[in-house]
Design a protein around this motif. Structure first.
Motif, PDB file in Angstrom:
ATOM      1  N   LYS A  20       0.810  -1.216   0.000  1.00  0.00           N
ATOM      2  CA  LYS A  20       0.000   0.000   0.000  1.00  0.00           C
ATOM      3  C   LYS A  20       0.847   1.272   0.000  1.00  0.00           C
ATOM      4  N   THR A  21       2.160   1.143   0.157  1.00  0.00           N
ATOM      5  CA  THR A  21       3.050   2.306   0.189  1.00  0.00           C
ATOM      6  C   THR A  21       3.217   2.873  -1.212  1.00  0.00           C
ATOM      7  N   ASN A  22       2.990   4.167  -1.351  1.00  0.00           N
ATOM      8  CA  ASN A  22       3.114   4.832  -2.641  1.00  0.00           C
ATOM      9  C   ASN A  22       4.586   5.136  -2.924  1.00  0.00           C
ATOM     10  N   THR A  23       5.105   4.555  -3.985  1.00  0.00           N
ATOM     11  CA  THR A  23       6.499   4.804  -4.365  1.00  0.00           C
ATOM     12  C   THR A  23       6.598   5.526  -5.698  1.00  0.00           C
ATOM     13  N   ASN A  24       5.465   5.699  -6.403  1.00  0.00           N
ATOM     14  CA  ASN A  24       5.464   6.291  -7.749  1.00  0.00           C
ATOM     15  C   ASN A  24       6.426   5.551  -8.670  1.00  0.00           C
ATOM     16  N   PHE A  25       6.594   4.275  -8.417  1.00  0.00           N
ATOM     17  CA  PHE A  25       7.437   3.387  -9.217  1.00  0.00           C
ATOM     18  C   PHE A  25       8.897   3.829  -9.258  1.00  0.00           C
ATOM     19  N   LYS A  26       9.344   4.537  -8.209  1.00  0.00           N
ATOM     20  CA  LYS A  26      10.739   4.955  -8.110  1.00  0.00           C
ATOM     21  C   LYS A  26      11.348   4.250  -6.913  1.00  0.00           C
ATOM     22  N   LEU A  27      12.289   3.372  -7.159  1.00  0.00           N
ATOM     23  CA  LEU A  27      12.916   2.619  -6.092  1.00  0.00           C
ATOM     24  C   LEU A  27      14.078   3.403  -5.493  1.00  0.00           C
ATOM     25  N   GLY A  28      14.214   3.391  -4.188  1.00  0.00           N
ATOM     26  CA  GLY A  28      15.347   4.002  -3.529  1.00  0.00           C
ATOM     27  C   GLY A  28      15.230   5.488  -3.303  1.00  0.00           C
ATOM     28  N   GLU A  29      14.063   6.086  -3.572  1.00  0.00           N
ATOM     29  CA  GLU A  29      13.885   7.520  -3.379  1.00  0.00           C
ATOM     30  C   GLU A  29      12.718   7.756  -2.447  1.00  0.00           C
TER      31      GLU A  29
END
Length: 66
Positions: A54-63
């Motif tokens: 459920k965590t929103n990452t905006n498809f950017k890993l490591g940021e």
């Protein structure tokens, strides 16, 4: 289980105790309280996986978003 841990302590006196050693002493009471382990043993991990999904990452890993 207590006898096994005592023998383990005698065989490996410098070994550090792990949380699993303590948890193994409670398996009997857990079985009486909650039933067979296959029904509840992964509950904590499944809950953590659900939170991570459920965590929103905006498809950017490591940021991290600010």
């Amino acid at each position: 289980m207590v006898e096994y841990l005592n023998i383990l302590k005698d065989l490996y006196p410098n070994m550090a105790w792990r949380p699993n050693h303590h948890a193994s002493l409670h398996i009997g009471s857990f079985l009486l309280l909650f039933g067979l382990m296959h029904g509840w043993w992964m509950f904590v991990f499944e809950r953590m996986i659900g939170l991570l999904q459920k965590t929103n990452t905006n498809f950017k890993l490591g940021e991290l978003s600010l």
